[in-house]
Scaffold this motif. Sequence first.
Motif, mmCIF file in Angstrom:
data_model
loop_
_atom_site.group_PDB
_atom_site.id
_atom_site.type_symbol
_atom_site.label_atom_id
_atom_site.label_comp_id
_atom_site.label_asym_id
_atom_site.label_seq_id
_atom_site.Cartn_x
_atom_site.Cartn_y
_atom_site.Cartn_z
ATOM 1 N N PHE A 34 160.337 87.395 77.893
ATOM 2 C CA PHE A 34 161.672 86.851 78.080
ATOM 3 C C PHE A 34 162.343 87.410 79.323
ATOM 4 N N SER A 35 161.716 88.350 79.978
ATOM 5 C CA SER A 35 162.333 89.014 81.114
ATOM 6 C C SER A 35 162.007 88.276 82.409
ATOM 7 N N PHE A 36 163.046 87.908 83.131
ATOM 8 C CA PHE A 36 162.884 87.254 84.424
ATOM 9 C C PHE A 36 163.031 88.253 85.574
ATOM 10 N N LEU A 37 163.512 89.443 85.267
ATOM 11 C CA LEU A 37 163.794 90.418 86.324
ATOM 12 C C LEU A 37 162.572 90.820 87.140
ATOM 13 N N PRO A 38 161.393 91.022 86.534
ATOM 14 C CA PRO A 38 160.248 91.372 87.379
ATOM 15 C C PRO A 38 159.930 90.295 88.420
ATOM 16 N N LEU A 39 160.042 89.027 88.038
ATOM 17 C CA LEU A 39 159.786 87.957 88.995
ATOM 18 C C LEU A 39 160.854 87.915 90.080
ATOM 19 N N VAL A 40 162.102 88.122 89.703
ATOM 20 C CA VAL A 40 163.181 88.152 90.697
ATOM 21 C C VAL A 40 162.957 89.326 91.653
ATOM 22 N N HIS A 41 162.536 90.449 91.106
ATOM 23 C CA HIS A 41 162.252 91.618 91.939
ATOM 24 C C HIS A 41 161.114 91.313 92.918
ATOM 25 N N ASP A 42 160.062 90.644 92.439
ATOM 26 C CA ASP A 42 158.949 90.273 93.313
ATOM 27 C C ASP A 42 159.401 89.321 94.416
ATOM 28 N N ILE A 43 160.281 88.392 94.078
ATOM 29 C CA ILE A 43 160.798 87.452 95.079
ATOM 30 C C ILE A 43 161.558 88.204 96.160
ATOM 31 N N ILE A 44 162.389 89.145 95.752
ATOM 32 C CA ILE A 44 163.164 89.926 96.723
ATOM 33 C C ILE A 44 162.231 90.748 97.611
ATOM 34 N N LYS A 45 161.198 91.355 96.998
ATOM 35 C CA LYS A 45 160.242 92.132 97.796
ATOM 36 C C LYS A 45 159.523 91.235 98.800
ATOM 37 N N CYS A 46 159.119 90.037 98.379
ATOM 38 C CA CYS A 46 158.436 89.118 99.289
ATOM 39 C C CYS A 46 159.346 88.688 100.426
ATOM 40 N N MET A 47 160.616 88.491 100.121
ATOM 41 C CA MET A 47 161.565 88.072 101.160
ATOM 42 C C MET A 47 161.820 89.214 102.140
ATOM 43 N N ASP A 48 161.856 90.452 101.644
ATOM 44 C CA ASP A 48 162.053 91.605 102.529
ATOM 45 C C ASP A 48 160.877 91.777 103.483
ATOM 46 N N LYS A 49 159.676 91.478 103.006
ATOM 47 C CA LYS A 49 158.472 91.651 103.820
ATOM 48 C C LYS A 49 158.162 90.414 104.651
ATOM 49 N N ASP A 50 158.938 89.367 104.530
ATOM 50 C CA ASP A 50 158.648 88.079 105.164
ATOM 51 C C ASP A 50 157.255 87.584 104.776
ATOM 52 N N ASN A 63 158.145 78.123 86.548
ATOM 53 C CA ASN A 63 157.315 77.866 85.374
ATOM 54 C C ASN A 63 157.794 78.662 84.170
ATOM 55 N N LYS A 64 158.225 79.898 84.400
ATOM 56 C CA LYS A 64 158.720 80.726 83.299
ATOM 57 C C LYS A 64 159.994 80.109 82.704
ATOM 58 N N PHE A 65 160.886 79.596 83.570
ATOM 59 C CA PHE A 65 162.082 78.917 83.077
ATOM 60 C C PHE A 65 161.704 77.695 82.240
ATOM 61 N N GLN A 66 160.715 76.931 82.700
ATOM 62 C CA GLN A 66 160.294 75.747 81.951
ATOM 63 C C GLN A 66 159.708 76.136 80.598
ATOM 64 N N GLU A 67 158.902 77.211 80.564
ATOM 65 C CA GLU A 67 158.335 77.677 79.300
ATOM 66 C C GLU A 67 159.440 78.095 78.337
ATOM 67 N N MET A 68 160.437 78.805 78.840
ATOM 68 C CA MET A 68 161.524 79.262 77.971
ATOM 69 C C MET A 68 162.341 78.082 77.459
ATOM 70 N N ARG A 69 162.543 77.061 78.300
ATOM 71 C CA ARG A 69 163.260 75.870 77.838
ATOM 72 C C ARG A 69 162.497 75.191 76.696
ATOM 73 N N LYS A 70 161.155 75.088 76.857
ATOM 74 C CA LYS A 70 160.335 74.488 75.792
ATOM 75 C C LYS A 70 160.411 75.319 74.519
ATOM 76 N N LEU A 71 160.347 76.634 74.668
ATOM 77 C CA LEU A 71 160.403 77.527 73.516
ATOM 78 C C LEU A 71 161.735 77.378 72.782
ATOM 79 N N ILE A 72 162.807 77.337 73.532
ATOM 80 C CA ILE A 72 164.135 77.204 72.922
ATOM 81 C C ILE A 72 164.272 75.858 72.224
ATOM 82 N N SER A 73 163.799 74.787 72.867
ATOM 83 C CA SER A 73 163.950 73.465 72.250
ATOM 84 C C SER A 73 163.073 73.303 71.020
ATOM 85 N N SER A 74 162.021 74.126 70.884
ATOM 86 C CA SER A 74 161.150 74.014 69.715
ATOM 87 C C SER A 74 161.550 74.964 68.588
#
Length: 117
Positions: A34-50, A63-74
Motif C-alpha cells: 500500500f506504500s507509494f513512498l518508495p516509488l515516489v522516492h525512486d522517481i525523485i532520485k531518477c530526476m536528480d540524476k537525470d 500501475n500501482k495506483f491502478q492495482e489499488m483502485r481495482k483492490l478498493i473497488s473489489s
Amino acid sequence: MASGPAGRAAEEPPPLEPPAEQKPPPLPPAQEEFSFLPLVHDIIKCMDKDSQDVHQVLNELKNKFQEMRKLISSMPGIGVSPEQQQQQLQNLREQVRTKNELLQKYKSLCMFEIPKE
C-alpha cells in the motif's frame, strides 16, 4: 537434496510481486504493497540524476495506483451507503447483545457441569 531450495534461490531471485491475475484474493496484501513512498522516492532520485529510468518508475507508480483502485473497488461492502452500514452495524450489535444475554441465562441455569480432572 541440499541443492533444493538453496540451489533454486541462487539461480534466480523470486519475483517481488506476482502479476495481478495470479494474486490469490483471500489473503490481504502486505502493508508494504500500500506504500507509494518508495516509488515516489525512486522517481525523485531518477530526476536528480537525470536518469532515463524515470519513465519506467513513473509507469510502475501508475500501475500501482491502478492495482489499488481495482483492490478498493473489489472490497466487500464498497457499494453500501454509510447509512446502510450503520444500520447493519446496529443490527449486528443487537444480535451480539441478545446472544450474550442468552449465554448468561444458560450459564446461570447450572445445567452444565465442568468435569474436574
